[in-house]
Scaffold this motif. Structure first.
Motif, PDB file in Angstrom:
ATOM      1  N   LYS A  95       0.672  -1.062   0.113  1.00  0.00           N
ATOM      2  CA  LYS A  95       0.003  -0.361  -0.090  1.00  0.00           C
ATOM      3  C   LYS A  95       0.700   1.169   0.103  1.00  0.00           C
ATOM      4  CE  LYS A  95      -3.002  -2.610   2.701  1.00  0.00           C
ATOM      5  NZ  LYS A  95      -3.711  -2.070   4.278  1.00  0.00           N
ATOM      6  N   PRO A  96       0.675   2.280  -0.865  1.00  0.00           N
ATOM      7  CA  PRO A  96       1.321   3.830  -0.787  1.00  0.00           C
ATOM      8  C   PRO A  96       2.032   3.869   1.151  1.00  0.00           C
ATOM      9  CG  PRO A  96      -0.379   3.837  -2.132  1.00  0.00           C
ATOM     10  CD  PRO A  96      -0.888   2.830  -1.019  1.00  0.00           C
ATOM     11  N   GLU A  97       0.986   3.394   1.954  1.00  0.00           N
ATOM     12  CA  GLU A  97       1.177   4.164   3.395  1.00  0.00           C
ATOM     13  C   GLU A  97       2.608   3.184   3.811  1.00  0.00           C
ATOM     14  OE1 GLU A  97      -1.802   3.361   2.308  1.00  0.00           O
ATOM     15  OE2 GLU A  97      -3.301   2.103   3.985  1.00  0.00           O
ATOM     16  N   ASP A  98       2.820   2.002   3.257  1.00  0.00           N
ATOM     17  CA  ASP A  98       4.100   1.188   3.062  1.00  0.00           C
ATOM     18  C   ASP A  98       5.335   2.018   3.094  1.00  0.00           C
ATOM     19  OD1 ASP A  98       2.205  -1.288   1.851  1.00  0.00           O
ATOM     20  OD2 ASP A  98       2.526  -0.531   4.439  1.00  0.00           O
ATOM     21  N   THR A  99       5.113   3.086   1.798  1.00  0.00           N
ATOM     22  CA  THR A  99       6.295   3.437   1.641  1.00  0.00           C
ATOM     23  C   THR A  99       7.712   4.180   2.784  1.00  0.00           C
ATOM     24  OG1 THR A  99       5.559   4.579  -0.404  1.00  0.00           O
ATOM     25  CG2 THR A  99       7.374   5.949   0.855  1.00  0.00           C
ATOM     26  N   ALA A 100       8.585   3.616   2.897  1.00  0.00           N
ATOM     27  CA  ALA A 100       9.549   4.034   3.400  1.00  0.00           C
ATOM     28  C   ALA A 100      11.050   3.087   3.025  1.00  0.00           C
ATOM     29  CB  ALA A 100       8.839   3.952   5.280  1.00  0.00           C
ATOM     30  N   VAL A 101      11.900   3.711   4.412  1.00  0.00           N
ATOM     31  CA  VAL A 101      13.635   2.768   4.787  1.00  0.00           C
ATOM     32  C   VAL A 101      13.318   1.622   5.459  1.00  0.00           C
ATOM     33  CG1 VAL A 101      15.452   2.748   4.844  1.00  0.00           C
ATOM     34  CG2 VAL A 101      14.094   5.439   4.127  1.00  0.00           C
ATOM     35  N   TYR A 102      13.139   0.808   5.148  1.00  0.00           N
ATOM     36  CA  TYR A 102      12.966  -0.353   6.167  1.00  0.00           C
ATOM     37  C   TYR A 102      15.015  -0.850   6.009  1.00  0.00           C
ATOM     38  CZ  TYR A 102       7.936  -0.833   4.358  1.00  0.00           C
ATOM     39  OH  TYR A 102       7.296  -0.777   4.191  1.00  0.00           O
ATOM     40  N   TYR A 103      14.225  -1.022   7.358  1.00  0.00           N
ATOM     41  CA  TYR A 103      15.828  -1.770   7.866  1.00  0.00           C
ATOM     42  C   TYR A 103      15.959  -2.987   9.049  1.00  0.00           C
ATOM     43  CZ  TYR A 103      16.864   3.309   7.647  1.00  0.00           C
ATOM     44  OH  TYR A 103      16.779   4.308   7.685  1.00  0.00           O
ATOM     45  N   CYS A 104      16.808  -3.462   8.773  1.00  0.00           N
ATOM     46  CA  CYS A 104      16.862  -4.977  10.627  1.00  0.00           C
ATOM     47  C   CYS A 104      17.703  -4.734  11.399  1.00  0.00           C
ATOM     48  CB  CYS A 104      17.149  -6.199   8.870  1.00  0.00           C
ATOM     49  SG  CYS A 104      19.350  -6.309   8.531  1.00  0.00           S
ATOM     50  N   ASN A 105      17.349  -5.457  12.401  1.00  0.00           N
ATOM     51  CA  ASN A 105      18.319  -5.095  13.395  1.00  0.00           C
ATOM     52  C   ASN A 105      17.873  -6.078  14.044  1.00  0.00           C
ATOM     53  OD1 ASN A 105      20.243  -4.416  14.906  1.00  0.00           O
ATOM     54  ND2 ASN A 105      20.014  -2.753  14.736  1.00  0.00           N
ATOM     55  N   ARG A 106      19.561  -6.175  15.127  1.00  0.00           N
ATOM     56  CA  ARG A 106      19.095  -7.383  16.174  1.00  0.00           C
ATOM     57  C   ARG A 106      17.785  -7.000  17.252  1.00  0.00           C
ATOM     58  NH1 ARG A 106      25.391  -9.164  17.995  1.00  0.00           N
ATOM     59  NH2 ARG A 106      24.703  -7.789  19.776  1.00  0.00           N
ATOM     60  N   LEU A 107      16.817  -7.926  17.597  1.00  0.00           N
ATOM     61  CA  LEU A 107      16.069  -7.932  18.334  1.00  0.00           C
ATOM     62  C   LEU A 107      16.215  -6.775  19.676  1.00  0.00           C
ATOM     63  CD1 LEU A 107      12.550  -7.109  18.713  1.00  0.00           C
ATOM     64  CD2 LEU A 107      13.032  -9.128  19.972  1.00  0.00           C
ATOM     65  N   PHE A 108      17.545  -7.854  20.404  1.00  0.00           N
ATOM     66  CA  PHE A 108      18.125  -6.920  21.345  1.00  0.00           C
ATOM     67  C   PHE A 108      19.354  -8.332  21.533  1.00  0.00           C
ATOM     68  CE2 PHE A 108      18.347  -5.080  25.753  1.00  0.00           C
ATOM     69  CZ  PHE A 108      18.896  -6.026  26.465  1.00  0.00           C
ATOM     70  N   PRO A 109      20.536  -7.378  21.691  1.00  0.00           N
ATOM     71  CA  PRO A 109      20.541  -6.127  22.045  1.00  0.00           C
ATOM     72  C   PRO A 109      21.242  -5.694  20.638  1.00  0.00           C
ATOM     73  CG  PRO A 109      22.914  -7.003  22.371  1.00  0.00           C
ATOM     74  CD  PRO A 109      21.797  -7.643  22.457  1.00  0.00           C
ATOM     75  N   PRO A 110      20.636  -4.464  20.400  1.00  0.00           N
ATOM     76  CA  PRO A 110      20.675  -3.674  19.122  1.00  0.00           C
ATOM     77  C   PRO A 110      22.100  -3.750  18.578  1.00  0.00           C
ATOM     78  CG  PRO A 110      19.575  -1.781  19.898  1.00  0.00           C
ATOM     79  CD  PRO A 110      19.431  -3.150  21.086  1.00  0.00           C
ATOM     80  N   VAL A 111      22.455  -3.844  17.250  1.00  0.00           N
ATOM     81  CA  VAL A 111      23.505  -2.798  17.246  1.00  0.00           C
ATOM     82  C   VAL A 111      23.657  -1.968  16.038  1.00  0.00           C
ATOM     83  CG1 VAL A 111      24.260  -5.421  17.276  1.00  0.00           C
ATOM     84  CG2 VAL A 111      23.647  -4.602  14.903  1.00  0.00           C
ATOM     85  N   GLY A 112      24.511  -1.314  15.525  1.00  0.00           N
ATOM     86  CA  GLY A 112      24.203  -0.580  14.508  1.00  0.00           C
ATOM     87  C   GLY A 112      24.133  -0.247  13.557  1.00  0.00           C
ATOM     88  N   TRP A 113      23.084   0.261  12.826  1.00  0.00           N
ATOM     89  CA  TRP A 113      21.792   0.520  12.101  1.00  0.00           C
ATOM     90  C   TRP A 113      22.809   0.506  10.760  1.00  0.00           C
ATOM     91  CZ3 TRP A 113      17.353  -0.882  13.348  1.00  0.00           C
ATOM     92  CH2 TRP A 113      16.224   0.127  14.580  1.00  0.00           C
ATOM     93  N   GLY A 114      21.833  -0.347   9.797  1.00  0.00           N
ATOM     94  CA  GLY A 114      22.443   0.041   8.135  1.00  0.00           C
ATOM     95  C   GLY A 114      21.921   1.026   7.520  1.00  0.00           C
TER      96      GLY A 114
END
Length: 114
Positions: free
Chosen positions: A86-105
């Motif tokens: 949907k148009p409202e899905d427009t975004a930048v998508y990221y993955c990360n460890r849930l916990f603890p997170p690491v530096g973002w890609g």
């Protein structure tokens, strides 16, 4: 060195599909739950999906029934299959460890527009 590399985004029409990938290095997917986040223009980053160490998945209400996350531990890669976009899905998508997170890609841009 811990690193997250997202890919697979692009421009798609409403109702279309995309498959995102998140290649991780520096740790094993077998040891951590992973998460997908997205950040739309002018909005805060939001959690949209998680996949646990036993492949138990959870989704936000906004994507439930349309998006599916999975992982390939041998490839150290997490996937995000997005259908019925949907148009409202427009975004930048990221993955990360849930916990603890690491530096973002760098994330991957998804644009849903006709």
């Amino acid at each position: 060195q811990v690193q997250l590399v997202e890919s697979g985004g692009g421009l798609v029409q409403p109702g279309g599909s995309l498959r995102l990938s998140c290649k991780v290095s520096g740790f094993s997917l077998d040891d951590y739950a992973m998460a997908w986040y997205r950040q739309a223009p002018g909005k805060q980053r939001e959690l949209v999906a998680t996949i646990g160490t036993w492949d138990i998945t959870q989704y936000s209400d906004s994507v439930k029934g349309r998006f599916t996350t999975s992982r390939d531990s041998a490839e150290n890669t997490v996937y995000f299959q997005m259908n019925s976009l949907k148009p409202e899905d427009t975004a930048v998508y990221y993955c990360n460890r849930l916990f603890p997170p690491v530096g973002w890609g760098q994330g991957t841009q998804v644009t849903v527009s006709s």
